[in-house]
Design a protein around this motif. Structure first.
Motif, PDB file in Angstrom:
ATOM      1  N   LEU A 118      -3.631 -14.195  47.988  1.00  0.00           N
ATOM      2  CA  LEU A 118      -2.439 -14.387  47.164  1.00  0.00           C
ATOM      3  C   LEU A 118      -2.737 -13.831  45.777  1.00  0.00           C
ATOM      4  O   LEU A 118      -3.693 -14.249  45.123  1.00  0.00           O
ATOM      5  N   CYS A 119      -1.918 -12.867  45.363  1.00  0.00           N
ATOM      6  CA  CYS A 119      -2.186 -12.225  44.070  1.00  0.00           C
ATOM      7  C   CYS A 119      -1.801 -13.159  42.919  1.00  0.00           C
ATOM      8  O   CYS A 119      -0.657 -13.584  42.820  1.00  0.00           O
ATOM      9  N   PRO A 120      -2.725 -13.478  42.044  1.00  0.00           N
ATOM     10  CA  PRO A 120      -2.420 -14.377  40.933  1.00  0.00           C
ATOM     11  C   PRO A 120      -1.544 -13.730  39.855  1.00  0.00           C
ATOM     12  O   PRO A 120      -1.064 -14.409  38.955  1.00  0.00           O
ATOM     13  N   TRP A 121      -1.309 -12.435  39.963  1.00  0.00           N
ATOM     14  CA  TRP A 121      -0.473 -11.743  38.977  1.00  0.00           C
ATOM     15  C   TRP A 121       0.979 -11.706  39.431  1.00  0.00           C
ATOM     16  O   TRP A 121       1.874 -12.039  38.676  1.00  0.00           O
ATOM     17  N   CYS A 122       1.202 -11.256  40.698  1.00  0.00           N
ATOM     18  CA  CYS A 122       2.584 -11.043  41.144  1.00  0.00           C
ATOM     19  C   CYS A 122       3.006 -12.072  42.184  1.00  0.00           C
ATOM     20  O   CYS A 122       4.139 -12.044  42.652  1.00  0.00           O
ATOM     21  N   ASP A 123       2.107 -12.979  42.545  1.00  0.00           N
ATOM     22  CA  ASP A 123       2.422 -14.063  43.489  1.00  0.00           C
ATOM     23  C   ASP A 123       2.770 -13.593  44.896  1.00  0.00           C
ATOM     24  O   ASP A 123       3.385 -14.334  45.653  1.00  0.00           O
ATOM     25  N   ALA A 145      -1.263  -4.409  45.442  1.00  0.00           N
ATOM     26  CA  ALA A 145      -0.297  -3.313  45.384  1.00  0.00           C
ATOM     27  C   ALA A 145       0.375  -3.258  44.013  1.00  0.00           C
ATOM     28  O   ALA A 145       0.859  -2.210  43.594  1.00  0.00           O
ATOM     29  N   CYS A 146       0.387  -4.376  43.293  1.00  0.00           N
ATOM     30  CA  CYS A 146       1.008  -4.383  41.952  1.00  0.00           C
ATOM     31  C   CYS A 146       0.115  -3.690  40.921  1.00  0.00           C
ATOM     32  O   CYS A 146       0.500  -3.517  39.773  1.00  0.00           O
ATOM     33  N   GLY A 147      -1.070  -3.285  41.357  1.00  0.00           N
ATOM     34  CA  GLY A 147      -1.946  -2.530  40.459  1.00  0.00           C
ATOM     35  C   GLY A 147      -2.952  -3.385  39.711  1.00  0.00           C
ATOM     36  O   GLY A 147      -3.801  -2.869  38.994  1.00  0.00           O
TER      37      GLY A 147
END
Ligand SMILES: [Zn+2]
Ligand SMILES: [Zn+2]
Length: 349
Positions: A321-326, A307-309
């Motif tokens: 688990l998104c490695p960008w926004c955690d 969702a953070c793009g």
């Protein structure tokens, strides 16, 4: 001993990812190796490499050729030609010796500028400064590489604009040979007390640009940066334009799609070399054909979007688990044909 400063100003934007940058790296190494065998060049040539992507840096400061070892080239997002020119002018000011009444300075510096794209920063001020203060004191040879260099912007900088369009290895080797021979000739002709050396152009591989095309071609390459869920390490996905037309009895449509070209491991220096403003294209995923598994952990897809793009790798649908926004996200086992398409931001190289 008067030195002959030779600068390579190299475009290391993300469209160079993969084979292109490897070729450029080995090409530069070959040129250095050849010049080291040339007594005249050994005596006079001082060599420097400036690279640019989103930012520009001097990778190797001006050094005599016998001590010169080719550096590993970086990769970054953006084509900041304006910054590269400012950096080059600064380097020429600081590191070359001007001729004064008391002493003879360096020979006229020679610059080989290679770029494969169009600038992503504002180049006007740098070009003005160049034309006013440097154009007559420096020999600039601008070489557009590949399908979509901005030849018009290069033409504003120098009369000598060449286009190397071919991508096959044989022609590339010829091109590299041409550069090393040109530098050899240039280093020999400085003795003749003429500062202007004639450049002999191999027109079987290089096109001399007299009138640059006024219209630029559309982007032919799209790139996307992702991170591995398992290792958090970055990678780059590259797509190339597919110029196909769909022709039937009642229609003639151009199909605007991009075909997967490669997925490459990046290191964190990529972000240092990138200008975030160059990621301004929004692309619908339905226009992308093909993809890859994660180059770090081999997860099935390198193209899951949070969702953070940002992009991450995903092995199977389910929690991630998104490695960008955690943040924890859930990828559902969706019917891709209906809701599967989404917009994602790309770099344009
Ligand atoms: Zn992975
Ligand atoms: Zn995220």
């Amino acid at each position: 001993m008067r030195r002959l400063p030779v600068y390579f100003v190299l475009d290391c934007s993300e469209s160079m990812a993969g084979e292109k940058i490897q070729k450029m790296e080995s090409g530069v190494a070959y040129i250095i190796q050849q010049l080291k065998k040339d007594p005249q060049a050994l005596e006079s040539v001082y060599f420097s490499i400036i690279t640019f992507a989103g930012i520009s840096r001097t990778l190797s400061p001006l050094l005599e050729i016998s001590y010169f070892y080719p550096p590993k080239l970086p990769l970054g997002g953006g084509t900041s030609l304006g910054l590269a020119l400012q950096n080059l002018m600064k380097d020429i000011d600081v590191n070359t010796v001007k001729t004064t009444f008391e002493k003879k300075g360096d020979w006229k510096p020679i610059v080989y500028l290679w770029t494969d794209g169009r600038p992503t920063d504002n180049v006007d001020e740098a070009i003005q400064r160049w034309n006013k203060n440097y154009e007559s004191k420096v020999d600039l040879i601008a070489i557009g590489i590949g399908e979509q260099p901005d030849l018009a912007v290069l033409k504003r900088l120098t009369a000598t604009v060449l286009h190397f369009e071919n991508s096959n290895s044989k022609d590339f080797n010829k091109f590299i040979n041409w550069i090393s021979t040109s530098i050899s000739i240039q280093s020999k002709s400085i003795d003749k007390k003429t500062d202007n050396t004639e450049l002999i152009i191999d027109e079987s591989i290089l096109k001399i640009i007299k009138e640059p095309p006024s219209l630029l071609k559309d982007d032919t390459c799209l790139t996307f940066v992702g991170r591995c869920q398992t290792t958090s390490r970055p990678y780059l996905l590259k797509y190339e334009k597919n110029n196909k037309r769909l022709v039937t009895k009642d229609m003639n449509l151009s199909i605007d799609s991009f075909i997967f070209e490669g997925c490459y491991i990046l290191d964190e220096s990529y972000f240092e070399w990138s200008d975030p403003r160059s990621f301004n294209n929004s692309v619908n995923s339905s226009s992308l054909i093909g993809g890859a598994s994660c180059p770090h952990c081999s997860a099935n897809s390198a193209f899951a979007v949070c969702a953070c793009g940002k992009l991450l790798c995903l092995n199977v649908p389910g929690p991630a688990l998104c490695p960008w926004c955690d943040k924890n996200i859930l990828f559902e086992d969706g019917n891709e044909s209906e809701e599967g398409s989404f917009n994602v931001r790309s770099g344009r190289g």
